[in-house]
Write a protein that holds these residues in place. Structure first.
Motif, PDB file in Angstrom:
ATOM      1  N   VAL A  33     103.925  48.114 109.766  1.00 31.17           N
ATOM      2  CA  VAL A  33     105.366  48.034 110.161  1.00 31.17           C
ATOM      3  C   VAL A  33     106.138  49.440 110.052  1.00 31.17           C
ATOM      4  N   ASP A  34     107.024  49.524 110.956  1.00 33.27           N
ATOM      5  CA  ASP A  34     107.633  50.878 111.111  1.00 33.27           C
ATOM      6  C   ASP A  34     108.264  51.207 109.829  1.00 33.27           C
ATOM      7  N   SER A  35     108.241  52.405 109.370  1.00 29.14           N
ATOM      8  CA  SER A  35     108.667  53.016 107.890  1.00 29.14           C
ATOM      9  C   SER A  35     110.223  52.880 108.032  1.00 29.14           C
ATOM     10  N   ASP A  36     111.144  52.599 109.003  1.00 30.85           N
ATOM     11  CA  ASP A  36     112.458  52.510 108.969  1.00 30.85           C
ATOM     12  C   ASP A  36     113.196  51.086 108.933  1.00 30.85           C
ATOM     13  N   HIS A  37     111.938  50.181 108.980  1.00 27.98           N
ATOM     14  CA  HIS A  37     112.167  48.751 109.079  1.00 27.98           C
ATOM     15  C   HIS A  37     112.804  48.313 107.544  1.00 27.98           C
ATOM     16  N   PHE A  38     113.901  47.306 107.517  1.00 29.15           N
ATOM     17  CA  PHE A  38     114.440  47.000 106.400  1.00 29.15           C
ATOM     18  C   PHE A  38     113.455  46.270 105.372  1.00 29.15           C
TER      19      PHE A  38
END
Length: 80
Positions: A33-38
C-alpha cells in the motif's frame, strides 16, 4: 461453570484471531500500500513487525526455563 469456560474460550479465540488478522495485514498486505495512504496511521513501523514477536518469544522462553527450573528443584527436594 461450563458456560463460563465457553465464554472464556470464545474470548481467547476472538482475541487470537484478531491479533493474527492484524499482524497478517500489517506484514503481508501493508508493504504493497502507498506510504501516504491513511491506513498506515493504524499500524506501527515495519521494524516492530519483527521486534515484537522476537521479544515475546524471548520472554516466553525465559518464563518456560524458570518454570522448568522450579519444577526440577521441587522434585529434587521431594526425593531427598
Amino acid at each position: 461453570m461450563e458456560l463460563a469456560d465457553r465464554a472464556v474460550g470464545f474470548l481467547l479465540s476472538f482475541i487470537s484471531l484478531s491479533i493474527f488478522t492484524y499482524y497478517t495485514f500489517w506484514v503481508i498486505i501493508l508493504p504493497f500500500v502507498d506510504s501516504d495512504h491513511f491506513i498506515h496511521q493504524y499500524f506501527l513501523p515495519q521494524e516492530y513487525a519483527i521486534l515484537i514477536p522476537v521479544f515475546a518469544g524471548v520472554v516466553l522462553l525465559c518464563f518456560l526455563c524458570i518454570f522448568i527450573g522450579f519444577v526440577t528443584l521441587k522434585s529434587k527436594k521431594k526425593k531427598a
